[in-house]
Design a protein around this motif. Structure first.
Motif, PDB file in Angstrom:
ATOM      1  N   THR A 140      36.830  38.730  30.987  1.00  0.00           N
ATOM      2  CA  THR A 140      37.828  38.087  32.411  1.00  0.00           C
ATOM      3  C   THR A 140      38.867  39.140  32.494  1.00  0.00           C
ATOM      4  N   ILE A 141      39.046  39.055  33.829  1.00  0.00           N
ATOM      5  CA  ILE A 141      40.067  39.787  34.750  1.00  0.00           C
ATOM      6  C   ILE A 141      41.423  39.047  35.029  1.00  0.00           C
ATOM      7  N   SER A 142      42.596  39.651  34.722  1.00  0.00           N
ATOM      8  CA  SER A 142      43.691  39.085  35.173  1.00  0.00           C
ATOM      9  C   SER A 142      44.803  39.936  35.473  1.00  0.00           C
ATOM     10  N   ARG A 143      45.758  39.567  36.224  1.00  0.00           N
ATOM     11  CA  ARG A 143      46.855  40.242  36.695  1.00  0.00           C
ATOM     12  C   ARG A 143      47.759  40.143  35.475  1.00  0.00           C
ATOM     13  N   GLY A 144      48.759  41.419  35.310  1.00  0.00           N
ATOM     14  CA  GLY A 144      49.725  41.300  34.576  1.00  0.00           C
ATOM     15  C   GLY A 144      51.047  40.810  35.158  1.00  0.00           C
ATOM     16  N   ASP A 145      52.206  40.763  34.392  1.00  0.00           N
ATOM     17  CA  ASP A 145      53.260  40.301  34.875  1.00  0.00           C
ATOM     18  C   ASP A 145      53.891  41.050  35.780  1.00  0.00           C
ATOM     19  N   VAL A 146      53.752  42.536  35.287  1.00  0.00           N
ATOM     20  CA  VAL A 146      54.076  43.727  36.284  1.00  0.00           C
ATOM     21  C   VAL A 146      53.378  43.876  37.356  1.00  0.00           C
ATOM     22  N   ARG A 147      54.215  44.231  38.421  1.00  0.00           N
ATOM     23  CA  ARG A 147      53.309  44.367  39.868  1.00  0.00           C
ATOM     24  C   ARG A 147      52.310  45.416  39.670  1.00  0.00           C
ATOM     25  N   ASN A 148      51.040  45.197  40.161  1.00  0.00           N
ATOM     26  CA  ASN A 148      49.932  46.360  40.360  1.00  0.00           C
ATOM     27  C   ASN A 148      49.568  46.617  38.621  1.00  0.00           C
ATOM     28  N   THR A 149      49.589  45.638  38.015  1.00  0.00           N
ATOM     29  CA  THR A 149      48.888  45.926  36.542  1.00  0.00           C
ATOM     30  C   THR A 149      47.780  44.917  36.676  1.00  0.00           C
ATOM     31  N   VAL A 150      46.739  45.066  35.633  1.00  0.00           N
ATOM     32  CA  VAL A 150      45.647  44.240  35.584  1.00  0.00           C
ATOM     33  C   VAL A 150      45.005  44.516  34.063  1.00  0.00           C
ATOM     34  N   TYR A 151      44.552  43.321  33.486  1.00  0.00           N
ATOM     35  CA  TYR A 151      43.503  43.774  32.367  1.00  0.00           C
ATOM     36  C   TYR A 151      42.327  43.221  32.444  1.00  0.00           C
ATOM     37  N   LEU A 152      41.688  43.587  31.452  1.00  0.00           N
ATOM     38  CA  LEU A 152      40.256  43.134  31.373  1.00  0.00           C
ATOM     39  C   LEU A 152      39.865  42.572  29.872  1.00  0.00           C
ATOM     40  N   GLN A 153      39.717  41.565  29.743  1.00  0.00           N
ATOM     41  CA  GLN A 153      39.522  41.007  28.469  1.00  0.00           C
ATOM     42  C   GLN A 153      37.887  40.935  28.248  1.00  0.00           C
ATOM     43  N   MET A 154      37.286  41.693  27.167  1.00  0.00           N
ATOM     44  CA  MET A 154      36.075  41.590  27.019  1.00  0.00           C
ATOM     45  C   MET A 154      35.512  41.070  25.982  1.00  0.00           C
ATOM     46  N   ASN A 155      34.555  40.236  25.793  1.00  0.00           N
ATOM     47  CA  ASN A 155      34.180  39.447  24.549  1.00  0.00           C
ATOM     48  C   ASN A 155      32.748  39.678  24.388  1.00  0.00           C
ATOM     49  N   ASN A 156      32.214  39.292  23.212  1.00  0.00           N
ATOM     50  CA  ASN A 156      30.996  39.375  22.800  1.00  0.00           C
ATOM     51  C   ASN A 156      30.388  40.851  23.625  1.00  0.00           C
ATOM     52  N   LEU A 157      30.738  41.851  22.882  1.00  0.00           N
ATOM     53  CA  LEU A 157      30.332  43.149  23.536  1.00  0.00           C
ATOM     54  C   LEU A 157      29.027  43.424  22.796  1.00  0.00           C
ATOM     55  N   SER A 158      28.361  44.095  23.572  1.00  0.00           N
ATOM     56  CA  SER A 158      27.001  44.773  23.188  1.00  0.00           C
ATOM     57  C   SER A 158      26.971  46.250  23.374  1.00  0.00           C
ATOM     58  N   PRO A 159      25.913  46.791  22.965  1.00  0.00           N
ATOM     59  CA  PRO A 159      25.826  48.256  22.832  1.00  0.00           C
ATOM     60  C   PRO A 159      25.645  48.678  24.675  1.00  0.00           C
ATOM     61  N   GLU A 160      25.086  47.724  25.432  1.00  0.00           N
ATOM     62  CA  GLU A 160      24.908  47.793  26.937  1.00  0.00           C
ATOM     63  C   GLU A 160      26.159  48.104  27.619  1.00  0.00           C
ATOM     64  N   ASP A 161      27.176  47.571  27.055  1.00  0.00           N
ATOM     65  CA  ASP A 161      28.444  47.528  27.537  1.00  0.00           C
ATOM     66  C   ASP A 161      29.329  49.119  27.670  1.00  0.00           C
ATOM     67  N   THR A 162      28.482  49.970  26.515  1.00  0.00           N
ATOM     68  CA  THR A 162      29.232  51.353  26.350  1.00  0.00           C
ATOM     69  C   THR A 162      29.264  52.081  27.629  1.00  0.00           C
ATOM     70  N   ALA A 163      30.216  52.580  28.168  1.00  0.00           N
ATOM     71  CA  ALA A 163      30.506  53.338  29.235  1.00  0.00           C
ATOM     72  C   ALA A 163      32.004  53.688  29.227  1.00  0.00           C
ATOM     73  N   VAL A 164      32.262  54.387  30.634  1.00  0.00           N
ATOM     74  CA  VAL A 164      33.728  54.902  30.858  1.00  0.00           C
ATOM     75  C   VAL A 164      34.021  53.802  31.797  1.00  0.00           C
ATOM     76  N   TYR A 165      35.314  53.195  31.483  1.00  0.00           N
ATOM     77  CA  TYR A 165      35.724  52.149  32.499  1.00  0.00           C
ATOM     78  C   TYR A 165      36.741  52.762  33.205  1.00  0.00           C
ATOM     79  N   TYR A 166      36.647  52.239  34.588  1.00  0.00           N
ATOM     80  CA  TYR A 166      37.724  52.832  35.454  1.00  0.00           C
ATOM     81  C   TYR A 166      38.353  51.784  36.290  1.00  0.00           C
TER      82      TYR A 166
END
Length: 114
Positions: free
Chosen positions: A68-94
């Motif tokens: 789930t992606i969401s905006r933060g309360d501070v301008r130009n901030t963003v979050y990524l909530q990652m659930n049920n992670l698997s080894p296939e999700d292993t990566a560098v996140y940009y």
């Protein structure tokens, strides 16, 4: 100089959860779109999720329903909530922002392993 800085990466067990954060500096206005991409070893960078200034979201098929992606309360901030992670999700996140130019963060490593 526009800078985006990611945080929150690390090592997590399969099935676990992780929350990534991104904060931008050096920009006075608002990004039209912010999002997350990831790149695993030996693979091309792929879209994970994006969110517009109007809160319209888009997800890559491989993460839909889990992230789930969401905006933060501070301008130009963003979050990524990652659930049920698997080894296939292993990566560098940009983190990415568009103003309409594209800016990228340095990336944060996410490793999913038992």
């Amino acid at each position: 100089q526009v800078q985006l800085v990611e945080s929150g990466g690390g090592l997590v067990q399969p099935g676990g959860s992780l929350r990534l954060s991104c904060a931008a500096s050096g920009i006075l206005g608002r990004f039209y779109v912010m999002g997350w991409h990831r790149q695993a070893p030996g693979k091309q960078r792929e879209l994970v999720a994006t969110i517009t200034s109007g809160d319209i979201t888009n997800y890559g098929e491989s993460v839909k329903g889990r992230f789930t992606i969401s905006r933060g309360d501070v301008r130009n901030t963003v979050y990524l909530q990652m659930n049920n992670l698997s080894p296939e999700d292993t990566a560098v996140y940009y983190c990415n922002g568009r103003d309409p130019h594209d800016y990228w963060g340095q990336g944060t490593q996410v490793t999913v392993s038992s």
